[in-house]
Scaffold this motif. Structure first.
Motif, PDB file in Angstrom:
ATOM      1  N   VAL A   1       0.484  -0.945   0.031  1.00  0.00           N
ATOM      2  CA  VAL A   1      -0.148   0.053   0.305  1.00  0.00           C
ATOM      3  C   VAL A   1       1.489   0.722   0.211  1.00  0.00           C
ATOM      4  O   VAL A   1       1.903   1.061   1.149  1.00  0.00           O
TER       5      VAL A   1
ATOM      6  N   TYR B   1      -2.690  -4.013   4.692  1.00  0.00           N
ATOM      7  CA  TYR B   1      -1.529  -3.931   4.166  1.00  0.00           C
ATOM      8  C   TYR B   1      -0.274  -5.083   4.586  1.00  0.00           C
ATOM      9  O   TYR B   1       0.013  -5.342   6.036  1.00  0.00           O
TER      10      TYR B   1
ATOM     11  N   LEU C   1       3.956  -1.163   3.916  1.00  0.00           N
ATOM     12  CA  LEU C   1       2.959   0.387   3.824  1.00  0.00           C
ATOM     13  C   LEU C   1       4.385   1.148   3.596  1.00  0.00           C
ATOM     14  O   LEU C   1       5.419   1.426   4.103  1.00  0.00           O
TER      15      LEU C   1
END
Lengths: 422, 422
Positions: free
Chosen positions: B8, B99, B102
């Motif tokens: 993400v 996620y 990240l």
């Protein structure tokens, strides 16, 4: 030394600019007042709303156009009223400007037939801000649909409704459909933008009523080929955030665009003269206000009849012809020559495009449709743009869109933020 | 089938995009979240603010960049927080996104050193809206001056103050001065725009402190040649609608632009890790958050040191290098290879322009100034723009400005209206 005859022109649209252009070399000084700092090429405004063109490609600072004409003063200001007795225009900042000749070319805005409460949910298309508002809403609807879990809400987000099927409505619906069905599909992961619905709603019996039935029927078929659902004979009875009421039916639709009615600016009221139902000033045959021979009203804010009794259409060429006519009258009067007695409108043709490949043109005897008409439409519009820079920039943007299928101004800007639930 | 490793990325600036680009072909799926739908080419934003470029020439829809990468999902949304315990990002609409890795690349905004009340009168320059706000205010100041009767008010309207003399402040002041002294004089009838004052105020001892003293002094002289008044060693103590307080003196000035300080986005707070005074997250040598090896912070929102102890500068090349580094780490980890241990910043050079003819470049050993530097600057910026269309459009706008002396985007748009008295 006596001061030169002072012509005050209110409105820097097609009519006002043509008038100022044609007064070049005349023994006058000119003050051009507009509440915007730019002239807007309205016929292409729908392309800003549909992400093809940038705002600056169709707008030009008015005072820049007259930098080489020291007798022309440009003022950014909004007119509040006219005192015909003392020949003075009043601005909203309280300033009063005296005139010898006054020309009101203040245009029109969209009208909601007494339903002004529809304005926030169904924006019309008259200014650059209107165009960026519509652009933002169309783009945000796809973004929100991508995030939406509820299928009913997602369908409403992917339903775009254009109300009114004149040239602007047809052009908007065509481009939104092309964008949904051809430009965007590869870019989203959770929604299929090809399933987006674009609905064009018209109260009258057919679309593009200014054209012949054959051309109108052709445009109708072409729109349907692009995936637009065309509803005719169906007046809209309500517009809300949730959608649009069409007769007894309700169409859930999060994005509405208003392209149905226009209302003239209050020029008639300022002058205290009669107006028609749309607010257009009823002027004399020479475009003067009744009882005020030194005051002219031109363009979309004047109601003028052709020789056959039909109204002169509210399009750019008509406004330009009126501006040119008034310049001839002013010049004749100042030279002591007899002024031309009556404005005669010469219709040069009607044009409308349907998406990026087809157009219809009615030149009177000659009628064209399809690809050739589209090229003529494009070349004519580039020709009429102001300035070399704009012509190149628009031509480049179109070439780019044509060749790549991509739009160049897909920006969500301004303050209205996304309202996403869930 | 096991789902692929989910990266993400929050923020579609230079760092975020470089990361996503460099993850192409890696065994991951990517979600890229930004609260804007467009990537913004920040180094040219000042040219939108000064009417040279159009908004769409330096902004590009993010999801369009990844239309051919089905493993990349673009989401328009604003991050509210991160739960590192359950590895989830929360958006303001309440949605939570899980996620595996990240990357926070959320950038910075301008900071007023505890004087947030200065923000409305002295806008900074970080977004397209900021740029159109500054553009509108600069253009409106000239328009209002043209209408103003009171000489003191007129002078204040014709005084433009830029606060902060880093590259952005220098670039803004230079172009505003050129506009006032060269582009606009022919267009106004009552004011002489050549008499407009452009004042660049810097608290530090010299302008462009990131450059050598010799280049800084050259830029100072060039700015003065353009008619900019440069004040150094003069901290601003107050900003109001009437002007700016500089020490004990008060400079009446209706248009202020803030180019002085930046404040990092709240990435450090979301992660619960330490930050420096400007709010930048203090990260490990490999750009991970302390204690959270699966979480990276890059770009303007991270505080990273070079080997000599100096901070990595908050410029686009640094963010890109960090994005590329994190992509290498992620790829190595997923391949079971040893990941690179420490990010090393490689400074490629510093560039700044002064008006439309001069620039300074510091490549370390090679230092350039003047016309050649300006051409290198221009070519480098066109090269780094995204997409053929933008490159052509910007090159055309620059060529036009260069040859004609005219600016192409002199539009006053958005809602703030003119406040003219008298």
């Amino acid at each position: 030394m006596q001061e030169k005859h002072h012509v005050v022109v209110v409105g820097g649209g097609f009519g006002g600019l043509q008038l100022v252009n044609d007064l070049k070399g005349a023994p006058v000084r000119v003050t051009l007042i507009d509440r915007r700092n730019h002239h807007l090429f309205q016929p292409l405004l729908y392309q800003v709303a549909t992400t093809i063109l940038a705002t600056s490609e169709i707008a030009w600072p008015i005072r820049n156009l007259y930098r080489d004409r020291p007798e022309v003063t440009t003022l950014l200001g909004e007119v509040m009223g006219v005192d015909t007795a003392i020949k003075t225009v009043t601005l909203t900042n309280g300033r009063a400007i005296a005139y010898d000749t006054l020309v009101l070319a203040t245009g029109a805005t969209h009208a909601y037939f007494g339903h002004d409460e529809w304005a926030p949910v169904a924006p019309g298309l008259k200014t650059l801000e209107d165009a960026t508002t519509i652009r933002r809403r169309v783009l945000l609807a796809f973004e929100q649909a991508e995030l939406e879990e509820d299928p009913a809400k997602r369908d409403a987000l992917l339903t775009f409704t254009v109300i009114g099927a004149g040239p602007t409505g047809v052009e908007l619906a065509g481009i939104i459909a092309e964008m949904a069905h051809r430009t965007l599909p590869d870019e989203f992961r959770r929604i299929d933008t090809r399933k987006a619905r674009v609905v064009l709603v018209e109260a009258g019996p057919r679309i593009l009523p200014a054209f012949t039935e054959a051309l109108s029927a052709y445009a109708h078929r072409e729109l349907e080929k692009l995936g637009v659902e065309v509803l005719t004979g169906t007046p809209v009875t309500d517009c809300t955030e949730a959608g649009v009421a069409i007769g007894d039916a309700f169409l859930p639709s999060c994005t509405l665009v208003w392209a149905a009615g226009v209302q003239a600016s209050p020029a008639a009221r300022w002058l205290g003269i009669e107006a028609d139902r749309a607010g257009r000033a009823l002027v004399e045959k020479d475009l003067t206000a009744p009882g005020h021979p030194e005051t002219f009203v031109i363009g979309d804010t004047a109601s003028v009849k052709q020789e056959d009794g039909k109204p002169v259409p509210g399009i750019a060429p008509a406004a330009k012809q009126q501006g040119a006519f008034v310049a001839r009258v002013i010049r004749a009067r100042l030279a002591g020559r007899p002024a031309p007695g009556a404005f005669r409108y010469r219709h040069q043709g009607s044009l409308a495009t349907i998406g990026k490949r087809a157009a219809i043109i009615d030149f009177g005897r000659v009628k064209l449709k399809g690809g050739l008409a589209w090229w003529i439409w494009g070349i004519a519009h580039i020709y009429f743009l102001i300035g070399t820079r704009s012509r190149f920039a628009v031509a480049w943007s179109w070439l780019w869109t044509y060749l790549s299928g991509q739009h160049s101004a897909r920006l969500i800007t301004q303050k209205e933020t996304m309202r996403v639930e869930g």
